[in-house]
Design an enzyme around this catalytic site. Structure first.
Site, PDB file in Angstrom:
ATOM      1  N   MET A  19       0.847  -1.191   0.000  1.00 26.61           N
ATOM      2  CA  MET A  19       0.000   0.000   0.000  1.00 26.61           C
ATOM      3  C   MET A  19       0.882   1.240   0.000  1.00 26.61           C
ATOM      4  SD  MET A  19      -3.041  -1.154   2.625  1.00 26.61           S
ATOM      5  CE  MET A  19      -1.982  -2.122   3.720  1.00 26.61           C
ATOM      6  N   GLN A  71       7.868  -5.238  -3.732  1.00 24.02           N
ATOM      7  CA  GLN A  71       7.066  -5.018  -4.933  1.00 24.02           C
ATOM      8  C   GLN A  71       7.698  -3.919  -5.770  1.00 24.02           C
ATOM      9  OE1 GLN A  71       3.151  -2.950  -5.478  1.00 24.02           O
ATOM     10  NE2 GLN A  71       2.405  -5.013  -5.955  1.00 24.02           N
ATOM     11  N   CYS A 101      -1.847  -1.408 -10.376  1.00 23.44           N
ATOM     12  CA  CYS A 101      -2.090  -0.021  -9.972  1.00 23.44           C
ATOM     13  C   CYS A 101      -2.635   0.781 -11.150  1.00 23.44           C
ATOM     14  CB  CYS A 101      -0.798   0.611  -9.460  1.00 23.44           C
ATOM     15  SG  CYS A 101      -1.005   2.333  -8.948  1.00 23.44           S
ATOM     16  N   HIS A 172      -6.364  -9.143  -7.754  1.00 23.37           N
ATOM     17  CA  HIS A 172      -7.366  -8.228  -7.209  1.00 23.37           C
ATOM     18  C   HIS A 172      -8.651  -8.457  -8.001  1.00 23.37           C
ATOM     19  CE1 HIS A 172      -8.315  -3.880  -5.705  1.00 23.37           C
ATOM     20  NE2 HIS A 172      -9.390  -4.651  -5.716  1.00 23.37           N
ATOM     21  N   GLY A 213      -8.973  -8.176  -2.474  1.00 26.51           N
ATOM     22  CA  GLY A 213     -10.093  -7.284  -2.753  1.00 26.51           C
ATOM     23  C   GLY A 213     -11.286  -7.505  -1.850  1.00 26.51           C
ATOM     24  N   GLY A 214     -11.613  -6.512  -1.033  1.00 26.08           N
ATOM     25  CA  GLY A 214     -12.851  -6.531  -0.266  1.00 26.08           C
ATOM     26  C   GLY A 214     -12.854  -7.367   0.995  1.00 26.08           C
ATOM     27  N   GLY A 234      -5.825  -5.698   2.587  1.00 18.91           N
ATOM     28  CA  GLY A 234      -5.160  -4.410   2.471  1.00 18.91           C
ATOM     29  C   GLY A 234      -5.566  -3.422   3.538  1.00 18.91           C
TER      30      GLY A 234
END
Length: 331
Positions: A19, A71, A101, A172, A213-214, A234
């Site tokens: 992040m 990363q 991204c 993702h 994701g989520g 995340g």
């Protein structure tokens, strides 16, 4: 919490997402106090920053952070190979290529989600990185971009990369709109499609598929581990880091790292003192701690004391201790 525990075969059964401006080395040290098994990822660092910039600043980490992946962002195979060599020489456990991204800034440098439109280029990059290092080379990407929004488009991206021998894909489960949505909107507006990620795993059982994701609870993570090899959490891990204290037991079937917030802070106070003695500013560390007492008596007061004072030039460990008094007085 679900009664059952999961018996994972992958060290990446639970990962914490890279992040930007959040998952720096101070944050990762803090997270490691709550889980020894969660696989951690750095912020994305561009090839240009690593090759031409302050390498030590971008690559330094605390030894306690392992397992840890670097990363990187880039699209030049030779530059990425050089970065892979750096990652291995600095002791990282993995190097991950960002193909997810969606920001305009990285698109202009042919970095991030726009690479999903160039699967052979990504495959060439991954092959060059593999040839340069012995540590795992992995990819993080979306399920699609713009009008490339079907399962075939996803497999058209994954399969040439898998043909290089790359085994791990962090997916993702949202597509990205390269124009018209901000990075924040791209994390929220495109709908989640977990089934597409599940299908990718069913049809490519030889690959390690990590779903991102989520996800916001350990129970949700355990549910997804019935379909994929691992999960990536995340922003929930950042805003509510206490959930990490359940990872080692619920995901890996091991003893939890700690179940005491004040013990975590006692360790952080020692860490802060050391970092301040080396010239670090207090707010660079304490900004990551604000969620530890989320929902706890005194939590708002703890956050207020730190938020109002940590940025001041003379702020020291005493400010953090004062903030902790807001918690202690309510116990």
């Amino acid at each position: 919490m679900l009664d059952q525990t999961h018996s994972p075969t992958s060290p990446r059964a639970f990962t914490v997402a890279p992040m930007m401006e959040w998952s720096d080395r101070h944050c990762r040290y803090f997270w490691r106090l709550m889980s020894k098994r969660a696989f951690l990822y750095t912020e994305m660092v561009t090839c240009g920053a690593l090759i031409h910039g302050d390498r030590e600043r971008f690559l330094n980490y605390n030894s306690e952070e392992h397992p840890l992946a670097l990363q990187v962002g880039g699209s030049n195979p030779q530059e990425l190979a050089a970065c892979a060599k750096m990652a291995e020489s600095w002791g990282y456990d993995e190097i991950n290529l960002n193909c997810g991204c969606p920001s305009d800034r990285v698109q202009n440098g042919m970095i991030g989600a726009c690479l999903m439109g160039h699967p052979q280029l990504v495959a060439d990059c991954i092959k060059a990185m593999q040839d340069a290092t012995s540590i795992p080379v992995t990819v993080k990407h979306r399920i699609g971009i713009d009008d490339m929004d079907d399962y075939q488009g996803l497999t058209d991206f994954v399969e040439p990369i898998a043909a290089t021998g790359c085994l791990t894909f962090i997916v993702h489960a949202r597509k990205a709109w390269l124009k018209g949505l901000s990075p924040k909107e791209n994390r929220e507006v495109p709908p989640l499609n977990y089934e597409r990620v599940h299908l990718l795993k069913r049809e490519h059982p030889q690959l390690e598929i990590i779903l991102n994701g989520g996800l916001s609870t350990i129970d949700e993570c355990i549910e997804q581990l019935a379909y994929v090899d691992g999960v990536m959490v995340g922003r929930e891990a950042y805003h509510n880091p206490w959930l990490l204290t359940d990872v080692d037991s619920a995901i890996y079937g091991e003893a939890p790292q700690t179940q005491d917030r004040l013990m975590i802070m006692a360790n952080m106070l020692q860490y802060i003192e050391k970092q301040l003695s080396e010239g670090m500013r207090l707010h660079h560390i304490t900004r990551h701690l604000l969620g530890l007492f989320y929902g706890q008596p005194g939590g708002k007061q703890f956050r207020r004391v730190i938020s109002e004072g940590a940025h001041k030039a003379n702020a020291g460990v005493e400010l953090v201790d004062l903030a902790l008094d807001q918690i202690r007085s309510r116990m």
